[in-house]
Design a protein around this motif. Structure first.
Motif, PDB file in Angstrom:
ATOM      1  N   SER A 144       0.824  -1.205   0.000  1.00  0.00           N
ATOM      2  CA  SER A 144       0.000   0.000   0.000  1.00  0.00           C
ATOM      3  C   SER A 144       0.862   1.261   0.000  1.00  0.00           C
ATOM      4  O   SER A 144       0.533   2.251  -0.667  1.00  0.00           O
ATOM      5  CB  SER A 144      -0.946   0.011   1.208  1.00  0.00           C
ATOM      6  N   ILE A 145       1.967   1.227   0.730  1.00  0.00           N
ATOM      7  CA  ILE A 145       2.857   2.389   0.790  1.00  0.00           C
ATOM      8  C   ILE A 145       3.519   2.637  -0.556  1.00  0.00           C
ATOM      9  O   ILE A 145       3.542   3.759  -1.073  1.00  0.00           O
ATOM     10  CB  ILE A 145       3.932   2.182   1.879  1.00  0.00           C
ATOM     11  N   VAL A 146       4.089   1.593  -1.134  1.00  0.00           N
ATOM     12  CA  VAL A 146       4.830   1.762  -2.386  1.00  0.00           C
ATOM     13  C   VAL A 146       3.905   2.158  -3.529  1.00  0.00           C
ATOM     14  O   VAL A 146       4.220   3.062  -4.317  1.00  0.00           O
ATOM     15  CB  VAL A 146       5.603   0.469  -2.737  1.00  0.00           C
ATOM     16  N   GLU A 147       2.749   1.532  -3.616  1.00  0.00           N
ATOM     17  CA  GLU A 147       1.823   1.873  -4.699  1.00  0.00           C
ATOM     18  C   GLU A 147       1.314   3.299  -4.552  1.00  0.00           C
ATOM     19  O   GLU A 147       1.179   4.030  -5.547  1.00  0.00           O
ATOM     20  CB  GLU A 147       0.652   0.893  -4.713  1.00  0.00           C
ATOM     21  N   PHE A 148       1.050   3.707  -3.316  1.00  0.00           N
ATOM     22  CA  PHE A 148       0.601   5.078  -3.105  1.00  0.00           C
ATOM     23  C   PHE A 148       1.699   6.065  -3.498  1.00  0.00           C
ATOM     24  O   PHE A 148       1.429   7.093  -4.133  1.00  0.00           O
ATOM     25  CB  PHE A 148       0.196   5.281  -1.649  1.00  0.00           C
ATOM     26  N   ALA A 149       2.932   5.774  -3.132  1.00  0.00           N
ATOM     27  CA  ALA A 149       4.047   6.644  -3.514  1.00  0.00           C
ATOM     28  C   ALA A 149       4.172   6.732  -5.029  1.00  0.00           C
ATOM     29  O   ALA A 149       4.393   7.814  -5.593  1.00  0.00           O
ATOM     30  CB  ALA A 149       5.344   6.115  -2.904  1.00  0.00           C
ATOM     31  N   ARG A 150       4.031   5.608  -5.713  1.00  0.00           N
ATOM     32  CA  ARG A 150       4.119   5.604  -7.170  1.00  0.00           C
ATOM     33  C   ARG A 150       2.985   6.415  -7.796  1.00  0.00           C
ATOM     34  O   ARG A 150       3.186   7.133  -8.784  1.00  0.00           O
ATOM     35  CB  ARG A 150       4.081   4.159  -7.678  1.00  0.00           C
ATOM     36  N   LEU A 151       1.791   6.331  -7.206  1.00  0.00           N
ATOM     37  CA  LEU A 151       0.658   7.102  -7.714  1.00  0.00           C
ATOM     38  C   LEU A 151       0.887   8.604  -7.515  1.00  0.00           C
ATOM     39  O   LEU A 151       0.615   9.412  -8.421  1.00  0.00           O
ATOM     40  CB  LEU A 151      -0.621   6.671  -7.004  1.00  0.00           C
ATOM     41  N   VAL A 152       1.393   8.974  -6.351  1.00  0.00           N
ATOM     42  CA  VAL A 152       1.688  10.384  -6.074  1.00  0.00           C
ATOM     43  C   VAL A 152       2.652  10.947  -7.111  1.00  0.00           C
ATOM     44  O   VAL A 152       2.463  12.051  -7.635  1.00  0.00           O
ATOM     45  CB  VAL A 152       2.273  10.523  -4.650  1.00  0.00           C
ATOM     46  N   LYS A 153       3.687  10.184  -7.425  1.00  0.00           N
ATOM     47  CA  LYS A 153       4.660  10.655  -8.416  1.00  0.00           C
ATOM     48  C   LYS A 153       4.050  10.679  -9.812  1.00  0.00           C
ATOM     49  O   LYS A 153       4.336  11.583 -10.616  1.00  0.00           O
ATOM     50  CB  LYS A 153       5.906   9.777  -8.388  1.00  0.00           C
ATOM     51  N   ALA A 154       3.204   9.706 -10.133  1.00  0.00           N
ATOM     52  CA  ALA A 154       2.558   9.688 -11.449  1.00  0.00           C
ATOM     53  C   ALA A 154       1.644  10.900 -11.626  1.00  0.00           C
ATOM     54  O   ALA A 154       1.459  11.387 -12.750  1.00  0.00           O
ATOM     55  CB  ALA A 154       1.754   8.398 -11.616  1.00  0.00           C
ATOM     56  N   LYS A 155       1.095  11.392 -10.509  1.00  0.00           N
ATOM     57  CA  LYS A 155       0.236  12.580 -10.547  1.00  0.00           C
ATOM     58  C   LYS A 155       1.047  13.874 -10.591  1.00  0.00           C
ATOM     59  O   LYS A 155       0.482  14.957 -10.705  1.00  0.00           O
ATOM     60  CB  LYS A 155      -0.688  12.603  -9.331  1.00  0.00           C
ATOM     61  N   GLY A 156       2.361  13.765 -10.461  1.00  0.00           N
ATOM     62  CA  GLY A 156       3.225  14.935 -10.581  1.00  0.00           C
ATOM     63  C   GLY A 156       3.510  15.689  -9.307  1.00  0.00           C
ATOM     64  O   GLY A 156       4.034  16.808  -9.354  1.00  0.00           O
ATOM     65  N   HIS A 157       3.203  15.095  -8.131  1.00  0.00           N
ATOM     66  CA  HIS A 157       3.430  15.788  -6.866  1.00  0.00           C
ATOM     67  C   HIS A 157       4.847  15.546  -6.340  1.00  0.00           C
ATOM     68  O   HIS A 157       5.392  14.450  -6.496  1.00  0.00           O
ATOM     69  CB  HIS A 157       2.451  15.298  -5.800  1.00  0.00           C
ATOM     70  N   PRO A 158       5.452  16.538  -5.679  1.00  0.00           N
ATOM     71  CA  PRO A 158       6.691  16.285  -4.950  1.00  0.00           C
ATOM     72  C   PRO A 158       6.427  15.297  -3.814  1.00  0.00           C
ATOM     73  O   PRO A 158       5.377  15.337  -3.182  1.00  0.00           O
ATOM     74  CB  PRO A 158       7.084  17.665  -4.403  1.00  0.00           C
ATOM     75  N   LEU A 159       7.403  14.417  -3.558  1.00  0.00           N
ATOM     76  CA  LEU A 159       7.234  13.376  -2.548  1.00  0.00           C
ATOM     77  C   LEU A 159       8.441  13.343  -1.622  1.00  0.00           C
ATOM     78  O   LEU A 159       9.579  13.167  -2.069  1.00  0.00           O
ATOM     79  CB  LEU A 159       7.048  12.008  -3.211  1.00  0.00           C
ATOM     80  N   ILE A 160       8.171  13.503  -0.332  1.00  0.00           N
ATOM     81  CA  ILE A 160       9.185  13.414   0.718  1.00  0.00           C
ATOM     82  C   ILE A 160       8.920  12.135   1.504  1.00  0.00           C
ATOM     83  O   ILE A 160       7.794  11.881   1.934  1.00  0.00           O
ATOM     84  CB  ILE A 160       9.116  14.633   1.654  1.00  0.00           C
TER      85      ILE A 160
END
Length: 268
Positions: A144-160
């Protein structure tokens, strides 16, 4: 592309007794080590956060298990930013279960489904491109963590990301891609926790008393402090919560929250 990783904190000292004093000694040393070794990564994260807030963005914080405590340090607390949301796995499970009830899909199956990340992202009200996501996971390898992180990046958001590099580099990801959280994020902060998190040895083997919650909270507050300093230096009013338990707290907070109408999750 995998981000450049921060310097690793000094190895957590080994405690030789099971006591509160021993734990406090380990925790104090970990706080010193993390605060010094992660200074450059904290500065980079503060730049991103300050830019987000200055541009009217919202900080979206997510963590599962005990890493949810990190999200609570970021979102909706006295002394913290007003433009924040805390995303909780249980809320997404409830939403996903309701949506799939007619198909007979249980919450457990939804949580293992890579598409489950869509339900977590769906918790964000009126998400904007400038919104920054902060994800904490000590192991950094759950689906759930990794897929959510991948989705956030696919949407173009900065990720910390906040994770334990000592732990995550010793495990295999449970996500189909094989990626771990630190391999997806733009900025990685190492919480300094050892493999397995716990730091006090038990007589029959194993260890007790986890460390990651303390150091993750430290990193959260350091990012807030550094980013606020940048905003103030640039002439921005810092949108920070006052405690609701002081006389002027409610009026102050309500006025600032109104500027983000429809974009904040409260009361959950």
């Amino acid at each position: 592309m995998t981000p450049s990783l921060p310097p690793a904190p000094a190895q957590v000292p080994v405690a030789h007794e099971l006591s509160g004093t021993a734990y406090a000694g380990v925790a104090v040393e970990a706080i010193r080590s993390v605060s010094e070794s992660q200074a450059e990564a904290i500065a980079a994260a503060a730049d991103v956060i300050a830019r987000c807030v200055a541009n009217g963005g919202v900080l979206q914080a997510f963590g599962t298990g005990h890493s949810e405590a990190f999200a609570m340090e970021i979102a909706g607390r006295a002394g913290g930013y007003i433009p924040t949301n805390r995303l909780a796995l249980r809320d997404a499970v409830a939403a996903a279960t309701a949506a799939a009830s007619s198909a007979g899909t249980g919450a457990g199956e939804l949580e293992r489904d890579p598409d489950f990340a869509q339900f977590i992202y769906g918790l964000v009200p009126d998400v904007q491109p400038q919104d920054v996501f902060l994800i904490a996971s000590n192991s950094g390898g759950n689906g759930s963590i990794v897929e959510f992180a991948r989705l956030v990046k696919a949407k173009g958001h900065p990720l910390i990301a906040v994770t334990s590099l000592a732990h995550t580099t010793r495990i295999e990801s449970r996500h189909p891609s094989g990626q771990r959280l630190f391999e997806v994020a733009d900025i990685v902060l190492d919480n300094g926790a050892p493999y397995g998190d716990a730091v006090l040895p038990l007589p029959g083997g194993g260890a007790a008393c986890g460390l990651s919650s303390i150091t993750a909270a430290l990193l959260a507050q350091m990012m807030v402090a550094e980013s606020l300093a940048r905003l103030i230096a640039d002439g921005h009013e810092p949108p920070v919560y006052l405690s609701a338990n002081i006389p002027e707290g409610d009026a102050h907070n309500n006025e600032l929250e109104a500027r983000y109408a429809g974009r904040l999750r409260r009361g959950l």
